[in-house]
Design a protein around this motif. Structure first.
Motif, PDB file in Angstrom:
ATOM      1  N   GLU A  76       0.841  -1.209   0.000  1.00 53.76           N
ATOM      2  CA  GLU A  76       0.000   0.000   0.000  1.00 53.76           C
ATOM      3  C   GLU A  76       0.873   1.254   0.000  1.00 53.76           C
ATOM      4  N   GLN A  77       1.921   1.262   0.809  1.00 55.30           N
ATOM      5  CA  GLN A  77       2.823   2.417   0.845  1.00 55.30           C
ATOM      6  C   GLN A  77       3.492   2.646  -0.507  1.00 55.30           C
ATOM      7  N   LEU A  78       3.768   1.566  -1.216  1.00 56.87           N
ATOM      8  CA  LEU A  78       4.405   1.696  -2.532  1.00 56.87           C
ATOM      9  C   LEU A  78       3.481   2.341  -3.562  1.00 56.87           C
ATOM     10  N   THR A  79       2.183   2.344  -3.299  1.00 63.40           N
ATOM     11  CA  THR A  79       1.267   3.017  -4.227  1.00 63.40           C
ATOM     12  C   THR A  79       1.425   4.533  -4.172  1.00 63.40           C
ATOM     13  N   HIS A  80       2.214   5.019  -3.223  1.00 65.88           N
ATOM     14  CA  HIS A  80       2.474   6.458  -3.128  1.00 65.88           C
ATOM     15  C   HIS A  80       3.735   6.862  -3.892  1.00 65.88           C
ATOM     16  N   VAL A  81       4.436   5.890  -4.464  1.00 63.80           N
ATOM     17  CA  VAL A  81       5.639   6.163  -5.261  1.00 63.80           C
ATOM     18  C   VAL A  81       5.197   6.277  -6.713  1.00 63.80           C
ATOM     19  N   LEU A  82       5.246   7.489  -7.226  1.00 65.49           N
ATOM     20  CA  LEU A  82       4.730   7.758  -8.568  1.00 65.49           C
ATOM     21  C   LEU A  82       5.845   7.905  -9.594  1.00 65.49           C
ATOM     22  N   ASP A  83       5.551   7.437 -10.792  1.00 65.70           N
ATOM     23  CA  ASP A  83       6.420   7.725 -11.927  1.00 65.70           C
ATOM     24  C   ASP A  83       6.212   9.206 -12.236  1.00 65.70           C
ATOM     25  N   PRO A  84       7.252  10.029 -12.147  1.00 66.73           N
ATOM     26  CA  PRO A  84       7.068  11.471 -12.319  1.00 66.73           C
ATOM     27  C   PRO A  84       6.638  11.885 -13.718  1.00 66.73           C
TER      28      PRO A  84
ATOM     29  N   LEU B 217       1.823   0.203 -12.194  1.00 68.46           N
ATOM     30  CA  LEU B 217       2.620   0.078 -13.419  1.00 68.46           C
ATOM     31  C   LEU B 217       3.210  -1.317 -13.580  1.00 68.46           C
ATOM     32  N   GLY B 218       3.124  -2.133 -12.536  1.00 70.89           N
ATOM     33  CA  GLY B 218       3.665  -3.491 -12.610  1.00 70.89           C
ATOM     34  C   GLY B 218       5.165  -3.548 -12.433  1.00 70.89           C
ATOM     35  N   LEU B 219       5.738  -2.527 -11.796  1.00 69.69           N
ATOM     36  CA  LEU B 219       7.184  -2.491 -11.604  1.00 69.69           C
ATOM     37  C   LEU B 219       7.632  -3.270 -10.373  1.00 69.69           C
ATOM     38  N   ILE B 220       6.714  -3.574  -9.461  1.00 68.02           N
ATOM     39  CA  ILE B 220       7.048  -4.332  -8.257  1.00 68.02           C
ATOM     40  C   ILE B 220       6.817  -5.809  -8.552  1.00 68.02           C
ATOM     41  N   TYR B 221       7.880  -6.584  -8.513  1.00 68.65           N
ATOM     42  CA  TYR B 221       7.798  -8.014  -8.823  1.00 68.65           C
ATOM     43  C   TYR B 221       7.588  -8.866  -7.577  1.00 68.65           C
ATOM     44  N   ASP B 222       8.173  -8.445  -6.446  1.00 71.41           N
ATOM     45  CA  ASP B 222       8.064  -9.271  -5.251  1.00 71.41           C
ATOM     46  C   ASP B 222       8.363  -8.431  -4.019  1.00 71.41           C
ATOM     47  N   ILE B 223       7.660  -8.750  -2.933  1.00 72.72           N
ATOM     48  CA  ILE B 223       7.906  -8.139  -1.628  1.00 72.72           C
ATOM     49  C   ILE B 223       8.005  -9.294  -0.635  1.00 72.72           C
TER      50      ILE B 223
ATOM     51  N   PHE C 140      13.996   6.494  -8.058  1.00 71.23           N
ATOM     52  CA  PHE C 140      13.001   5.460  -7.763  1.00 71.23           C
ATOM     53  C   PHE C 140      13.413   4.631  -6.555  1.00 71.23           C
ATOM     54  N   LEU C 141      14.666   4.240  -6.500  1.00 74.77           N
ATOM     55  CA  LEU C 141      15.144   3.437  -5.374  1.00 74.77           C
ATOM     56  C   LEU C 141      14.984   4.196  -4.063  1.00 74.77           C
ATOM     57  N   ASP C 142      15.370   5.457  -4.067  1.00 74.30           N
ATOM     58  CA  ASP C 142      15.236   6.271  -2.859  1.00 74.30           C
ATOM     59  C   ASP C 142      13.767   6.420  -2.468  1.00 74.30           C
ATOM     60  N   ALA C 143      12.900   6.623  -3.447  1.00 75.48           N
ATOM     61  CA  ALA C 143      11.476   6.798  -3.161  1.00 75.48           C
ATOM     62  C   ALA C 143      10.855   5.520  -2.607  1.00 75.48           C
ATOM     63  N   VAL C 144      11.239   4.377  -3.159  1.00 70.42           N
ATOM     64  CA  VAL C 144      10.726   3.092  -2.676  1.00 70.42           C
ATOM     65  C   VAL C 144      11.185   2.853  -1.241  1.00 70.42           C
ATOM     66  N   GLU C 145      12.453   3.041  -0.988  1.00 69.64           N
ATOM     67  CA  GLU C 145      12.969   2.867   0.372  1.00 69.64           C
ATOM     68  C   GLU C 145      12.290   3.823   1.341  1.00 69.64           C
TER      69      GLU C 145
END
Length: 100
Positions: free
Chosen positions: A9-17, A26-32, A57-62
């Motif tokens: 759910e938190q990752l849904t706040h990381v947007l492609d600018p 966008l289907g960029l998350i393969y596994d958690i 992107f890495l910084d935003a995901v973290e």
């Protein structure tokens, strides 16, 4: 133990600018996963290996995952196998972008 649903759910706040759509839809998350208590591993991809926003992107995901209760460490692995295709996108997003 970390609630991996909350992580997603938190990752849904990381947007492609460029297009303003989140990395999950966008289907960029393969596994958690949580291989050890407090350690969250995220396997993700980018739409292209040459993405100029790679580090951002890495910084935003973290940054999105770190505040989740129980998270002590976030490891993000960027992979390109399997390659990303628009088929990985959420169906509503494909429709929104005119991709059928």
């Amino acid at each position: 133990m970390v609630d991996l649903g909350e992580v997603k759910e938190q990752l849904t706040h990381v947007l492609d600018p460029e297009i303003g759509i989140n990395v999950v839809d966008l289907g960029l998350i393969y596994d958690i996963s949580e291989p050890r208590d407090g350690q969250v591993n995220i396997k993700m991809t980018l739409t292209t290996p040459d993405c100029p926003l790679h580090e951002g992107f890495l910084d935003a995901v973290e940054g999105a995952v770190a505040p989740v209760n129980g998270v002590e460490y976030v490891k993000v692995d960027v992979v390109f196998d399997p390659p990303w295709t628009p088929d990985r996108m959420n169906q509503d997003v494909r429709k929104q972008l005119g991709i059928q």
